[in-house]
Design an enzyme around this catalytic site. Sequence first.
Site, PDB file in Angstrom:
ATOM      1  N   SER A 111      20.508  30.529 -21.631  1.00 29.66           N
ATOM      2  CA  SER A 111      19.052  30.406 -21.566  1.00 29.66           C
ATOM      3  C   SER A 111      18.444  29.896 -22.868  1.00 29.66           C
ATOM      4  CB  SER A 111      18.424  31.749 -21.186  1.00 29.66           C
ATOM      5  OG  SER A 111      18.736  32.067 -19.852  1.00 29.66           O
ATOM      6  N   HIS A 136      19.554  42.170 -27.926  1.00 29.19           N
ATOM      7  CA  HIS A 136      19.808  40.769 -27.603  1.00 29.19           C
ATOM      8  C   HIS A 136      18.876  40.269 -26.489  1.00 29.19           C
ATOM      9  CE1 HIS A 136      22.163  37.086 -27.317  1.00 29.19           C
ATOM     10  NE2 HIS A 136      22.201  37.250 -26.008  1.00 29.19           N
ATOM     11  N   GLU A 160      22.239  47.004 -23.341  1.00 24.77           N
ATOM     12  CA  GLU A 160      22.014  48.138 -24.234  1.00 24.77           C
ATOM     13  C   GLU A 160      21.669  47.733 -25.660  1.00 24.77           C
ATOM     14  OE1 GLU A 160      25.308  50.821 -23.943  1.00 24.77           O
ATOM     15  OE2 GLU A 160      25.204  50.874 -21.762  1.00 24.77           O
ATOM     16  N   ARG A 162      15.146  39.239  -6.817  1.00 25.69           N
ATOM     17  CA  ARG A 162      14.082  38.322  -7.222  1.00 25.69           C
ATOM     18  C   ARG A 162      14.489  36.861  -7.073  1.00 25.69           C
ATOM     19  NH1 ARG A 162      12.103  38.785 -12.616  1.00 25.69           N
ATOM     20  NH2 ARG A 162      10.194  37.875 -11.840  1.00 25.69           N
TER      21      ARG A 162
END
Length: 141
Positions: free
Chosen positions: A44, A79, A76, A118
């Site tokens: 991304s 990032h 977790e 989604r």
Amino acid sequence: MLNINFNIGLISSGWNKEIINNLKEGINKVIPRDKIVSWEVPGSFELIYSAKLMQLKAKDNNIKSIITLGSLIKGETKHFDVIADAVAFGIKDINIKYDIPVIFGVLTDYSKQQALERSKHRGEEFAKSAIDMAKLYMKES
């Protein structure tokens, strides 16, 4: 499927392939495949540079709008937040600096299940937004 006389750029991340493929299926329901100029990038974060590069090549390819596709799933570590913010601000900056509208088609979800759900309908929405923005661009330029 809509009949359009221009091309739409599509840049997709190589991460989370199942989610990205769902988004692409939705886009293909709205935009004819022969009207899509498609590139794939590693992740991304790379959508930012490639959106800039596609802007520079848009005229040669009759591209009137660009869709960037990515899927970020919270883990977790920090990032997720760093990449999500960087990509959002980077795509925003590309929209401000260049003429061709760029659709922010990056899902930022809390789980893979949420991303899968989604991704089943968001591709069509991104495609419709890209067409609407392309029409606005052509009307105003």
